[in-house]
Write a protein that holds these residues in place. Structure first.
Motif, short mmCIF file in Angstrom:
data_model
loop_
_atom_site.label_atom_id
_atom_site.label_comp_id
_atom_site.label_asym_id
_atom_site.label_seq_id
_atom_site.Cartn_x
_atom_site.Cartn_y
_atom_site.Cartn_z
N ASP A 98 0.83 -1.21 0.00
CA ASP A 98 0.00 0.00 0.00
C ASP A 98 0.87 1.26 0.00
N TRP A 99 1.97 1.21 0.72
CA TRP A 99 2.89 2.34 0.74
C TRP A 99 3.53 2.52 -0.64
N HIS A 100 3.91 1.42 -1.24
CA HIS A 100 4.55 1.49 -2.56
C HIS A 100 3.59 1.99 -3.62
N ASP A 101 2.35 1.52 -3.59
CA ASP A 101 1.37 1.86 -4.63
C ASP A 101 0.73 3.23 -4.42
N GLU B 271 -6.85 6.39 -11.30
CA GLU B 271 -5.64 6.84 -10.62
C GLU B 271 -4.36 6.45 -11.34
N GLN B 272 -4.52 5.82 -12.52
CA GLN B 272 -3.40 5.40 -13.36
C GLN B 272 -2.47 4.42 -12.62
N ASN B 273 -3.08 3.56 -11.82
CA ASN B 273 -2.33 2.51 -11.14
C ASN B 273 -2.21 1.30 -12.06
N TYR B 274 -1.24 0.45 -11.77
CA TYR B 274 -1.07 -0.77 -12.55
C TYR B 274 -2.22 -1.73 -12.30
#
Length: 288
Positions: free
Chosen positions: A103-106, A207-210
């Protein structure tokens, strides 16, 4: 990726629900005993399934008790603990620790980074107890991180990485049932990864997340294809489960594998359906 390995309460007998909840409370009891309040806060229903599974398979002597807790301060409630409880508590905390780091990384959520820091001491204890398992899981999660950074589009490869994480967690002993448990955990892990990607796809797109499913999102058969993939994964998992010589708790375990795991998928599918219908209604009104 928590919250997928759950029961379907509506389809469960009261006595089975009470047994399941007693194992859940027992896991909570064990987490508090081993790691205090910080450990207790990692409690999840997902690992309760593993505790019931291992208890049914290995049939350890299970101690029953009653106690009050912070969640139920006014009345005592039953709990079950046995030799499998300690292992599952360790794996529950391990998964939570790495979920916080993810969660911190993403999303750069400082609260999750801080919580991971609170669990570091407990993680050192777990690493001493299961060094090979911890190294294997850490390396696999690192591989997932690298693939996400590279925007890997191979869905099976990405799901397979998380499958390997769950494979390690399910294999609690080196015995005749290790291979069956590993394969069961592998396919359940793939199911969880894909179900999580399916549920989060709108959020990740915004959110343009993977998300490994992004390239397929918007296709007319997207939901049908996702259900097909998930059905393949949970079918393989369930097939291995049926090979295990489990007599007790089978109704609980089948409730999870054949019904409970689909709860969030069906919820997300129904939500999308309603949103499409509402959008269509608005378009019809505008055209008039």
């Amino acid at each position: 990726m928590f919250g997928y390995i759950i029961i379907n309460k509506d389809e469960m007998k009261i006595k089975d629900y009470n047994t399941y909840h007693a194992f859940y409370c027992g896991l909570c009891h064990t987490l508090r005993k081993q790691y205090g309040i910080r450990g207790q806060m990692t409690l999840s229903f997902d690992m309760t399934f593993l505790l019931v599974l291992l208890s049914g398979l290995y049939e350890p002597k299970t101690r029953q008790g009653v106690e009050k807790c912070l969640v139920h301060p006014l009345e005592k409630h039953p709990y079950y603990i046995n030799k499998c409880s300690e292992y599952v508590a360790d794996m529950n905390l391990l998964l939570t620790y790495y979920k916080c780091l993810d969660d911190w990384h993403d999303e750069h959520r400082y609260s999750r980074y801080a919580y991971a820091g609170c669990l570091k001491k407990a993680m050192q204890t777990i690493h001493r107890k299961y060094p090979d398992k911890c190294v294997s899981i850490a390396e696999t999660l690192k591989a997932i991180e690298h693939c996400e950074k590279d925007r890997e589009t191979d869905i099976d490869k990405m799901a397979g990485h998380f499958g390997k994480v769950m494979e390690e967690i399910f294999a609690c002993r080196h015995d005749e049932w290790e291979e069956t448990l590993r394969v069961m955990g592998f396919y359940l892990g793939k199911f969880i990864y894909l179900a999580d990607a399916y549920e989060d796809i709108e959020k990740d797109l915004k959110e343009q997340n993977y998300n490994p499913l992004l390239s397929r999102f918007g296709e007319t058969d997207f939901e049908t294809e996702c259900r097909r993939l998930l059905t393949m994964m949970i079918s393989e998992c369930s097939r291995r489960f049926e090979l295990l010589p489990i007599i007790e708790y089978t109704d609980i375990l089948r409730n999870v594998l054949y019904s409970g795991v689909w709860y969030r998928f069906d919820l997300a599918t129904e939500k999308r359906k309603k949103e499409r219908e509402q959008s269509q209604e608005k378009n019809n009104v505008r055209s008039v």
